[in-house]
Design an enzyme around this catalytic site. Structure first.
Site, PDB file in Angstrom:
ATOM      1  N   PHE A  12       0.853  -1.187   0.000  1.00  0.00           N
ATOM      2  CA  PHE A  12       0.000   0.000   0.000  1.00  0.00           C
ATOM      3  C   PHE A  12       0.895   1.245   0.000  1.00  0.00           C
ATOM      4  O   PHE A  12       1.888   1.295   0.726  1.00  0.00           O
ATOM      5  CB  PHE A  12      -0.875  -0.035   1.254  1.00  0.00           C
ATOM      6  CG  PHE A  12      -1.978   0.977   1.269  1.00  0.00           C
ATOM      7  CD1 PHE A  12      -3.133   0.768   0.539  1.00  0.00           C
ATOM      8  CD2 PHE A  12      -1.864   2.131   2.022  1.00  0.00           C
ATOM      9  CE1 PHE A  12      -4.162   1.687   0.566  1.00  0.00           C
ATOM     10  CE2 PHE A  12      -2.888   3.063   2.047  1.00  0.00           C
ATOM     11  CZ  PHE A  12      -4.039   2.845   1.310  1.00  0.00           C
ATOM     12  N   ASP A  26       2.320  -6.135   7.622  1.00  0.00           N
ATOM     13  CA  ASP A  26       1.131  -5.297   7.705  1.00  0.00           C
ATOM     14  C   ASP A  26      -0.074  -6.198   7.451  1.00  0.00           C
ATOM     15  O   ASP A  26      -0.170  -6.844   6.391  1.00  0.00           O
ATOM     16  CB  ASP A  26       1.215  -4.166   6.675  1.00  0.00           C
ATOM     17  CG  ASP A  26       0.082  -3.148   6.871  1.00  0.00           C
ATOM     18  OD1 ASP A  26      -1.008  -3.560   7.301  1.00  0.00           O
ATOM     19  OD2 ASP A  26       0.303  -1.966   6.565  1.00  0.00           O
ATOM     20  N   LYS A  67     -11.295  -1.971   8.721  1.00  0.00           N
ATOM     21  CA  LYS A  67     -11.622  -2.802   7.563  1.00  0.00           C
ATOM     22  C   LYS A  67     -12.388  -4.039   8.052  1.00  0.00           C
ATOM     23  O   LYS A  67     -13.542  -3.917   8.465  1.00  0.00           O
ATOM     24  CB  LYS A  67     -10.339  -3.122   6.792  1.00  0.00           C
ATOM     25  CG  LYS A  67      -9.738  -1.862   6.137  1.00  0.00           C
ATOM     26  CD  LYS A  67      -8.382  -2.067   5.507  1.00  0.00           C
ATOM     27  CE  LYS A  67      -7.879  -0.736   4.920  1.00  0.00           C
ATOM     28  NZ  LYS A  67      -6.458  -0.723   4.637  1.00  0.00           N
TER      29      LYS A  67
HETATM   30  C1  LIG Z   1      -5.739   0.608   4.613  1.00  0.00           C
HETATM   31  C2  LIG Z   1      -4.252   0.562   4.653  1.00  0.00           C
HETATM   32  C3  LIG Z   1      -3.484   1.600   5.201  1.00  0.00           C
HETATM   33  C4  LIG Z   1      -4.138   2.866   5.680  1.00  0.00           C
HETATM   34  O1  LIG Z   1      -3.392   3.486   6.682  1.00  0.00           O
HETATM   35  P1  LIG Z   1      -4.090   4.575   7.627  1.00  0.00           P
HETATM   36  O2  LIG Z   1      -2.969   5.199   8.346  1.00  0.00           O
HETATM   37  O3  LIG Z   1      -5.046   3.839   8.505  1.00  0.00           O
HETATM   38  O4  LIG Z   1      -4.816   5.533   6.745  1.00  0.00           O
HETATM   39  C5  LIG Z   1      -2.116   1.439   5.284  1.00  0.00           C
HETATM   40  N1  LIG Z   1      -1.506   0.327   4.827  1.00  0.00           N
HETATM   41  C6  LIG Z   1      -2.197  -0.693   4.291  1.00  0.00           C
HETATM   42  C7  LIG Z   1      -1.490  -1.906   3.818  1.00  0.00           C
HETATM   43  C8  LIG Z   1      -3.584  -0.595   4.171  1.00  0.00           C
HETATM   44  O5  LIG Z   1      -4.281  -1.581   3.607  1.00  0.00           O
END
Ligand SMILES: *Cc1c(COP(=O)(O)O)cnc(C)c1O
Length: 395
Positions: free
Chosen positions: A113, A182, A208
Site C-alpha cells: 500500500f 502489515d 476494515k
Molecule cells: C488501509 C491501509 C493503510 C491505511 O493506513 P491509515 O494510516 O489507517 O490511513 C495502510 N496500509 C495498508 C497496507 C492498508 O491496507
C-alpha cells in the site's frame, strides 16, 4: 461450528444494499451504536476525568489489543492499540531497523500500500537507510545479507494476493534480517499465526475487516523476544514507564506498552471494543473456510457470466486473501453503476473492480446478487452513462 447467520444479524446492513467493501470500511455492528451512546453519556458525560480509572480508559489499549491478539495468532499482553496504521508502520519499521544497526536495506514489494512505502521512504531519508521495492514474486530472491527489515503487507490491497508469511520470515531470518507484516487486509479476513510464523513485528488497522468504524485505531504487535529491547522512535508520554511521574527524561515502559505514544482515542476504542464482541465464538478455521467458499463462488459466477472481465486475483485460494479483483478498461464507471444498483464494491486505479467478502456478514446470496447485477449491466451497456464517469474525491 461458527454460527455465521448469528454474526450477520449482529450488523446493521442497510436495506437494499449488498455490501462488498468491508475491506475498506466494515459495516456497523449494532452493539457499536449502543456502546458509542453509553460511552458518551455515562462515561464522558458523568465520570469526566475520573473515567480514566473508573471506566478503565487507561488500560483500554491493552485490553482491546488482547481481543485482537486472538485473531492474529499473538499472545495476551503482546498487542497494543492507538494512532493510525501509517504511524504504527513507522513505529514498527523504525524499531526493527534500529535492531539491525549495521544493515541499511529495507525491502518491500510493489504490491504494498502506498502509505507503507511513503513512510518507509521518509524513514530511510531520516536514518540513512535504503528502501528497495521489487515485484511481489521477486521478494524471495531479493533477500540477501544486506537486508535489515523485510516489510510486507501480507494480503495485497489491490489483487488479494497473499504472501507466505512463515516461509518468507524463515528466509529473512536465515539472512539475518527481521520481518514486519502489515495485516490491514488480513486481520479478520484470514486465519493468522504470527507466533507460529515466528514473525518479528506486525501492524494493522481495525476499520476494515474488524469493523471498528471510520478512523478506528490501529494495532501493533512486537514478538516478545524484542518487546523489551526495542527503543521506540516516537517516545510519547503514554509509552513511558511512569507517565504520571512526569520525569524530564524518557524511560520506556516494559513490553508492548512502550509502543503507545499519546492519549488514546478513548471513544473510538470503546466502539471497537463493542465491535470485537461479534468475534466471540468465531473460529479462525471456519472464517477461512467460509471466505474461500465466498470468493470461489464469486470468481466462478463472474467468469461464467461476464466475459469482458479479467480476473486480477490469484486463482488458487491458498494464495488469496478474502477479496477478489476483476479488470475492465472502464472499471471506474462500471463500479459507479454497480453502486447505483445497491452493490457496493470499490475501484482501484487503473482498472480494477474490487470486491471484499467478509465471512461475518456476507453470504452466498450476496455473491449471487452481485454476479447477477454485474452481468446485466455489462450485457446491456447501462454502465456507460456520463454520470458514472464522473470522478468523486474518494474512489
Ligand atoms: C488501509 C491501509 C493503510 C491505511 O493506513 P491509515 O494510516 O489507517 O490511513 C495502510 N496500509 C495498508 C497496507 C492498508 O491496507
Amino acid at each position: 461450528m461458527t454460527d455465521f447467520a448469528a454474526t450477520r444479524r449482529a450488523f446493521h446492513l442497510p436495506e437494499g444494499i449488498t455490501y462488498l467493501d468491508g475491506n475498506s470500511l466494515g459495516p456497523m455492528p449494532l452493539a457499536a451504536r449502543d456502546r458509542a451512546a453509553s460511552m458518551i453519556r455515562d462515561e464522558w458525560g458523568e465520570m469526566l476525568i475520573t473515567g480514566w480509572n473508573r471506566a478503565g480508559w487507561y488500560a483500554q489499549p491493552r485490553r482491546v489489543g488482547d481481543r485482537i491478539a486472538r485473531l492474529i495468532g499473538a499472545g495476551p499482553g503482546e498487542v497494543v492499540m492507538g494512532d493510525t496504521l501509517s504511524i504504527k508502520v513507522f513505529q514498527a519499521l523504525s524499531a526493527a531497523r534500529a535492531l539491525r544497526p549495521d544493515r541499511r536495506v529495507i525491502l518491500s514489494d510493489s504490491g504494498n500500500f502506498p502509505s507503507d512505502l511513503y513512510v518507509a521512504q521518509g524513514l530511510a531519508r531520516a536514518v540513512d537507510a535504503e528502501l528497495r521495492v521489487v515485484a511481489p514474486e521477486d521478494v524471495t530472491a531479493a533477500i540477501d545479507g544486506d537486508l535489515a527489515v523485510l516489510m510486507l503487507t501480507e494480503v495485497d490491497y489491490r489483487t488479494g494476493r497473499r504472501h507466505d508469511m512463515a516461509a518468507l520470515t524463515e528466509r529473512a531470518h536465515a539472512a539475518g534480517a527481521l520481518t514486519l507484516w502489515d495485516l490491514a487486509h488480513s486481520a479478520g479476513a484470514v486465519d493468522l499465526d504470527l507466533t507460529g510464523a515466528d514473525a518479528d513485528f506486525a501492524v494493522g488497522c481495525t476499520y476494515k475487516y474488524l469493523n471498528g468504524g471510520p478512523g478506528a485505531p490501529a494495532f501493533i504487535w512486537t514478538h516478545p523476544r524484542h518487546a523489551d529491547a526495542v527503543q521506540p522512535i516516537l517516545q510519547g508520554w503514554m509509552g513511558h514507564r511512569a507517565p504520571f511521574a512526569f520525569d524530564q527524561d524518557y524511560a520506556a515502559a516494559p513490553g508492548i506498552e512502550r509502543m503507545r505514544v499519546g492519549t488514546p482515542p478513548v471513544i473510538a476504542l470503546a466502539v471497537l471494543d463493542a465491535a470485537m464482541d461479534v468475534w466471540e465464538g468465531v473460529a479462525p478455521a471456519d472464517l477461512r473456510a467460509r471466505s474461500i467458499d465466498l470468493t470461489e463462488a464469486f470468481i466462478a459466477g463472474v467468469e461464467a457470466a461476464c466475459p469482458d472481465l479479467v480476473l486480477n486475483s490469484p486463482r488458487d485460494s491458498a494464495r488469496r486473501g478474502s477479496q477478489v479483483g476483476f479488470r475492465h478498461p472502464q472499471g471506474y464507471a462500471v463500479m459507479q453503476a454497480l453502486i447505483a444498483e445497491g452493490i457496493i464494491g470499490d475501484f482501484r486505479a487503473p482498472d480494477v473492480l474490487r470486491f471484499g467478502f467478509a465471512p461475518l456478514y456476507n453470504d452466498l446470496e450476496d455473491v449471487g446478487r452481485a454476479v447477477e447485477v454485474l452481468a446485466r449491466l455489462l450485457r446491456d451497456g447501462s454502465w456507460d452513462r456520463a454520470k458514472f464517469h464522473q470522478l468523486a474525491d474518494v474512489t
